[in-house]
Design a protein around this motif. Structure first.
Motif, PDB file in Angstrom:
ATOM      1  N   GLN A   1      80.030 143.962 -62.145  1.00 17.85           N
ATOM      2  CA  GLN A   1      80.006 142.804 -61.497  1.00 17.85           C
ATOM      3  C   GLN A   1      80.954 141.867 -61.577  1.00 17.85           C
ATOM      4  N   ALA A   2      81.328 141.805 -62.793  1.00 15.25           N
ATOM      5  CA  ALA A   2      82.577 140.709 -63.386  1.00 15.25           C
ATOM      6  C   ALA A   2      83.674 141.442 -62.606  1.00 15.25           C
ATOM      7  N   ILE A   3      84.059 142.637 -62.518  1.00 12.51           N
ATOM      8  CA  ILE A   3      85.193 143.185 -61.962  1.00 12.51           C
ATOM      9  C   ILE A   3      85.437 143.223 -60.489  1.00 12.51           C
ATOM     10  N   GLU A   4      84.042 143.374 -59.635  1.00 13.82           N
ATOM     11  CA  GLU A   4      83.871 143.166 -58.294  1.00 13.82           C
ATOM     12  C   GLU A   4      84.068 141.528 -58.038  1.00 13.82           C
ATOM     13  N   GLN A   5      83.738 140.763 -58.904  1.00  9.19           N
ATOM     14  CA  GLN A   5      83.768 139.295 -58.651  1.00  9.19           C
ATOM     15  C   GLN A   5      85.402 139.013 -58.779  1.00  9.19           C
ATOM     16  N   LEU A   6      86.230 139.792 -59.828  1.00 11.97           N
ATOM     17  CA  LEU A   6      87.479 139.347 -59.908  1.00 11.97           C
ATOM     18  C   LEU A   6      88.143 139.937 -58.517  1.00 11.97           C
ATOM     19  N   ALA A   7      87.972 141.044 -58.126  1.00 13.33           N
ATOM     20  CA  ALA A   7      88.557 141.759 -56.960  1.00 13.33           C
ATOM     21  C   ALA A   7      88.182 141.151 -55.657  1.00 13.33           C
ATOM     22  N   GLY A   8      87.355 140.399 -55.846  1.00 14.29           N
ATOM     23  CA  GLY A   8      86.511 139.747 -54.575  1.00 14.29           C
ATOM     24  C   GLY A   8      85.874 140.747 -53.571  1.00 14.29           C
ATOM     25  N   VAL A   9      84.959 141.672 -53.933  1.00 11.34           N
ATOM     26  CA  VAL A   9      84.282 142.598 -53.281  1.00 11.34           C
ATOM     27  C   VAL A   9      82.961 142.494 -53.659  1.00 11.34           C
ATOM     28  N   GLU A  10      82.208 143.019 -52.710  1.00 14.29           N
ATOM     29  CA  GLU A  10      80.870 142.892 -52.689  1.00 14.29           C
ATOM     30  C   GLU A  10      80.333 144.459 -52.513  1.00 14.29           C
ATOM     31  N   PRO A  11      79.350 145.409 -53.469  1.00 11.09           N
ATOM     32  CA  PRO A  11      79.195 146.369 -53.597  1.00 11.09           C
ATOM     33  C   PRO A  11      77.970 146.490 -52.288  1.00 11.09           C
ATOM     34  N   PRO A  12      77.777 147.499 -51.787  1.00 10.39           N
ATOM     35  CA  PRO A  12      76.906 147.831 -50.804  1.00 10.39           C
ATOM     36  C   PRO A  12      75.448 147.634 -51.195  1.00 10.39           C
ATOM     37  N   GLU A  13      74.640 147.292 -50.234  1.00 15.02           N
ATOM     38  CA  GLU A  13      73.045 146.818 -50.574  1.00 15.02           C
ATOM     39  C   GLU A  13      72.468 147.921 -51.271  1.00 15.02           C
ATOM     40  N   ARG A  14      72.542 149.168 -51.013  1.00 14.48           N
ATOM     41  CA  ARG A  14      71.763 150.309 -51.537  1.00 14.48           C
ATOM     42  C   ARG A  14      72.132 150.413 -52.836  1.00 14.48           C
ATOM     43  N   ALA A  15      73.619 150.064 -53.337  1.00 14.37           N
ATOM     44  CA  ALA A  15      74.044 150.457 -54.695  1.00 14.37           C
ATOM     45  C   ALA A  15      73.342 149.154 -55.404  1.00 14.37           C
ATOM     46  N   LYS A  16      73.042 148.117 -54.826  1.00 13.84           N
ATOM     47  CA  LYS A  16      72.521 146.963 -55.593  1.00 13.84           C
ATOM     48  C   LYS A  16      70.834 147.428 -56.264  1.00 13.84           C
ATOM     49  N   TYR A  17      70.401 148.032 -55.119  1.00 18.44           N
ATOM     50  CA  TYR A  17      68.915 148.482 -55.187  1.00 18.44           C
ATOM     51  C   TYR A  17      68.780 149.528 -56.418  1.00 18.44           C
ATOM     52  N   ILE A  18      69.848 150.426 -56.303  1.00 18.64           N
ATOM     53  CA  ILE A  18      69.937 151.594 -57.268  1.00 18.64           C
ATOM     54  C   ILE A  18      70.177 150.888 -58.507  1.00 18.64           C
ATOM     55  N   ARG A  19      70.873 149.960 -58.797  1.00 18.41           N
ATOM     56  CA  ARG A  19      71.284 149.467 -59.966  1.00 18.41           C
ATOM     57  C   ARG A  19      70.175 148.684 -60.505  1.00 18.41           C
ATOM     58  N   VAL A  20      69.301 148.025 -59.765  1.00 21.19           N
ATOM     59  CA  VAL A  20      68.144 147.477 -60.062  1.00 21.19           C
ATOM     60  C   VAL A  20      67.031 148.362 -60.355  1.00 21.19           C
ATOM     61  N   ILE A  21      66.969 149.465 -60.056  1.00 14.76           N
ATOM     62  CA  ILE A  21      66.132 150.605 -60.341  1.00 14.76           C
ATOM     63  C   ILE A  21      66.220 151.011 -61.740  1.00 14.76           C
ATOM     64  N   ILE A  22      67.654 151.432 -62.139  1.00 15.95           N
ATOM     65  CA  ILE A  22      68.015 151.639 -63.161  1.00 15.95           C
ATOM     66  C   ILE A  22      68.041 150.839 -64.397  1.00 15.95           C
ATOM     67  N   LEU A  23      68.310 149.611 -63.943  1.00 20.86           N
ATOM     68  CA  LEU A  23      68.278 148.572 -64.844  1.00 20.86           C
ATOM     69  C   LEU A  23      66.891 148.476 -65.564  1.00 20.86           C
TER      70      LEU A  23
END
Lengths: 101, 316, 383
Positions: free
Chosen positions: C76-98
């Motif tokens: 997330q920090a690197i995505e913030q650096l690069a100014g990109v946003e990951p796709p919605e589904r990726a965020k959901y999968i991250r939350v499931i694993i987290l």
């Protein structure tokens, strides 16, 4: 009376949750990241796997120009299998690397 | 001839060999049952034999601070005391191998020797864990020993004799003492005291492994540790045998369906039942702190034993 | 008379090396001195010598148990650096694993805590249930602990629809057994005797020593990065922040146990609401000079990352502050006045992770003294 007593007595009659490992083996699920194997027949020697490997575990043999994976360094991330354009590297379900002499 | 039979008695049956075999086997059963109670397979029943055998063959490492005769002698004396008690409790017949006038007093004294040896070993080991473990053991000894003696006293008062054979013979005629409602609290108190004597959860405070490694035995290794394990296993069977003789009628022979069952089988069954009871107890509780354990012994357990004593003295 | 009880660097109460020097009067603790740095691995320096993608795998090895939360924060920090946003589904999968990781970490904590108070049956039962979570993670990510799922710009592996029933079934079993453990912690008298009024951290102290995570929440400090500063898709999910008032070991275990239930609830929501779509995007990793901070709620508390890029494909600086580092300040207060028997459970009650914690410790090998360096001296040292 202690609360766990019924559970403990029930456990006596239940099947244990563990297995006798070397005799009984549990198959890992599909997609398990086990030992990566290289298929030299399919390899096109693009060496993408070497660049992508975070542990620098992949080396090239001088004669064949094909990669080989040093399991001592491999961290089983599966990046090489993902990046390989010819699908020459696959992750197997093998997870036992120690051997009996 | 008498000397020969005494040597046989102390070394083979019911002495060292028999007591070690049964003790190791019972602790093995204890570990297996513990495993199943915790929903896992657990070690095989003969695991304790393998452990002790392996320890015996290992190198003995004694730290420099512990180089003293006491440190070396402690396990041997403990084992010797435990085996001696084995000669004094009835195993294959109501009559033990050695008889004395007031053998219960001797047994009480002898049963303290392994604990005292453990403290000496701990103090002489020069390790802070050993010293802390020994200190805790002293404190705990004053907790359980009083309860244990009062509970034994109840049985003695009921029968009117300090001789263990007399108590066993009395039970053969009048029925088990535990079935007498006046003695039931004493039997429960004795069981609690046994749990403390054998250092089992919730009273494994002197050797609490997550706090003080292995308490007094921290610095022991190799053959000395093996002898400690052996002494502990023999002590387990001895204490169980004493409880069986005091409250469960001791070893008696039966005839079931025309088949003569020797009293040694009865002894084994009764001691196994007691060992399994302590196994259950140790698997359903967390370890207490030393102050909580002492409070428990000096209030609830002592009260139980004294109520029983008063009942036996007052109610005819 | 006081004497010294050394706990560590090797001790059964500690799962990782650290050194606690207790001054003990009889059974009572008079003073405690803590020394760390036995597992310092120089990770932050190593991060600067690799590129962003390879760093993910090194970050994953800062802590074995909370590896996903480390990589998530880093990505997330690197995505913030690069100014990109990951796709919605990726965020959901991250939350499931987290959240599966949170369950697994808390069950591990519960097992060891039970072992520390001598309750080995509960230890074995808790770890039996932890196996179920690890099986779920194995199905999703291909490995039991080290998931290697996160990557910059999304996740590498999708949660397949055929896995959803297995996950839900596993969660049901976990919910059942967690409720049983909560019941046990509420009623078992030996557990209550060992856990209540032990290692108390008051609300004021928790604020003063900047405690984070379950430790702070057990003292009544209502803090949770997932709610206060939502990342991934936590703003779209409903969950409660668990707090207790007492601040003792019992409250800490209760917070963790009830958080397992909340985590189960979150995973159920995430599995149900997961949108269909891509799981990763391509990110150009030659990031111009930029800096970013990222905070997440690890199982042990607030995890903080600082990243600085310099136009090349490897970071100029990545700084990690792990929750254990924040929580160690309050540990001395929890010990004083306690007894030796409380040491293991109180150490474990902050859920320490020394390998996470040990970034830099400068020790003079002759005198054994630790010392601090100013920024200037440190720069000189490096070159």
């Amino acid at each position: 009376m202690p609360r766990i007593l019924p559970q403990v007595l029930r456990n006596l009659l239940r099947k244990p949750a563990t297995v006798k490992y070397p005799q009984v083996r549990v198959e890992p699920p599909k997609g398990y990241r086990g030992r990566p194997v290289v298929d030299p027949e399919r390899c096109i020697s693009c060496w993408l796997c070497i660049r992508t490997c975070p542990a620098r575990a992949i080396t090239i043999s001088k004669e064949t120009k094909k990669p080989s994976i040093w399991l001592g360094r491999c961290i089983f991330c599966g990046e090489c299998a993902e990046v390989c354009p010819a699908r020459a590297i696959t992750m197997t379900k093998e997870f036992e690397f120690t051997t009996l002499r | 001839m008498e000397v020969l039979s005494f040597i046989l008695g102390s070394l083979v049956f019911p002495g060292l060999l028999f007591a070690s075999l049964i003790g190791l086997l019972y602790i093995g059963i204890d570990r297996k049952v513990t495993g199943h109670m915790q929903n896992r397979i657990g070690p095989p029943i003969w695991q304790e034999f393998l452990d002790v055998g392996k320890l015996l063959s290992k190198e003995d490492i004694t730290p420099g601070a512990a180089q003293s005769p006491i440190f070396t002698a402690a396990p041997l004396v403990a084992l010797g005391a435990a085996v001696t008690v084995m000669l004094l409790i009835p195993v294959s017949s109501p009559q033990p191998t050695l008889t004395m006038v007031a053998d219960l007093i001797v047994i009480i004294y002898l049963l303290n020797i392994p604990a005292i040896c453990m403290m000496l070993g701990g103090y002489s080991s020069g390790s802070p864990f050993g010293a802390t473990g020994a200190g805790r053991h002293v404190a705990q000894l004053f907790g359980y020993e009083f309860v244990f003696i009062i509970a034994i006293l109840v049985a003695v008062v009921r029968v009117g004799s300090l001789g263990l054979p007399t108590i066993v013979n009395y039970q053969a005629q009048q029925g088990w003492l535990i079935l007498d409602w006046r003695l039931l609290p004493a039997a429960i108190a004795a069981l609690v005291a046994i749990q403390g004597k054998l250092l089992r959860v919730p009273f494994d405070i002197p050797e609490a492994e997550s706090e003080i490694v292995h308490g007094s035995l921290t610095e022991y290794s190799g053959p000395k540790l093996a002898i400690w394990r052996l002494a502990y296993d023999v002590e387990t069977i001895v204490v169980a045998g004493l409880f069986a003789a005091l409250f469960l009628g001791g070893p008696t022979a039966y005839v079931i369906g025309g088949v003569q069952i020797p009293s040694i089988v009865d002894f084994l069954i009764k001691t196994l039942a007691i060992v399994l009871l302590t196994t259950t107890l140790r698997n359903i509780m967390a370890r207490l702190r030393i102050d909580q354990a002492l409070k428990f012994y000096w209030t609830s357990a002592t009260l139980l034993a004294i109520i029983s004593l008063v009942l036996v003295l007052v109610v005819p | 008379m006081t004497f010294i009880v050394p706990i560590g660097p090797q001790h059964p109460a500690l799962k990782e090396p650290a050194f606690f020097r207790f001054e003990v009067k009889g059974e009572e603790i008079a003073d405690v001195d803590i020394r760390f740095g036995y597992v310092h691995r120089g990770i932050e320096e190593a991060l600067q010598r690799r590129d962003y993608k390879h760093d993910v795998y090194l970050i994953e090895r800062i802590c074995g148990i909370c590896n996903v939360v480390h990589t998530t924060t880093y990505c997330q920090a690197i995505e913030q650096l690069a100014g990109v946003e990951p796709p919605e589904r990726a965020k959901y999968i991250r939350v499931i694993i987290l959240e599966l990781e949170r369950i697994h970490s808390h069950l591990l904590w519960l097992g060891i805590a039970a072992h520390q108070i001598g309750f080995n049956t509960l230890f074995m039962l808790a770890w039996r249930d932890r196996e179920r979570v690890m099986d779920l993670r194995e199905i999703i990510s291909g490995n039991r602990v080290t998931s290697a799922t996160n990557t910059i710009g999304g996740v590498r592996r999708d949660v397949k629809p055929e896995h959803v029933p297995t996950i839900l079934r596993g969660l049901d079993e976990l919910e059942h057994s967690t409720k049983y453990y909560i019941d046990l912690f509420n009623s078992d008298r030996t557990i209550l005797a060992r856990c209540t009024n032990v290692g108390i951290l008051t609300k004021d102290d928790a604020r003063k020593f900047c405690a984070v995570g379950p430790l702070a929440r057990a003292s009544g400090v209502d803090t949770d990065i997932r709610r206060d500063h939502p990342y991934a898709i936590y703003d779209k999910l409903s969950f409660n922040v668990i707090t207790e008032r007492e601040g003792d070991v019992w409250a800490k275990s209760m917070v963790r146990l009830r958080e397992i239930l909340e985590a189960i609830h979150i995973v159920r929501q995430a599995v149900k609401e997961m949108p269909i779509g891509p799981i990763r995007i391509k990110v150009n990793l030659e990031i111009p000079r930029n800096e970013a901070i990222e905070r997440t709620e690890a199982p042990r508390g607030e995890l903080f990352y600082y990243a600085l890029s310099n136009g090349t494909d490897s970071p100029e600086r990545v700084h990690v502050r792990t929750p254990t580092c924040a929580n160690f300040a309050s540990i001395k207060r929890m010990f004083l006045g306690g007894t030796v028997a409380e040491i293991p459970i109180v150490i474990w009650s902050i859920d320490p992770c020394f390998a996470c914690n040990d970034r830099v410790a400068l020790v003079d090998s002759h005198t054994g003294k630790t010392f601090n360096l100013s920024l200037k001296e440190l720069r000189k040292w490096r070159h």
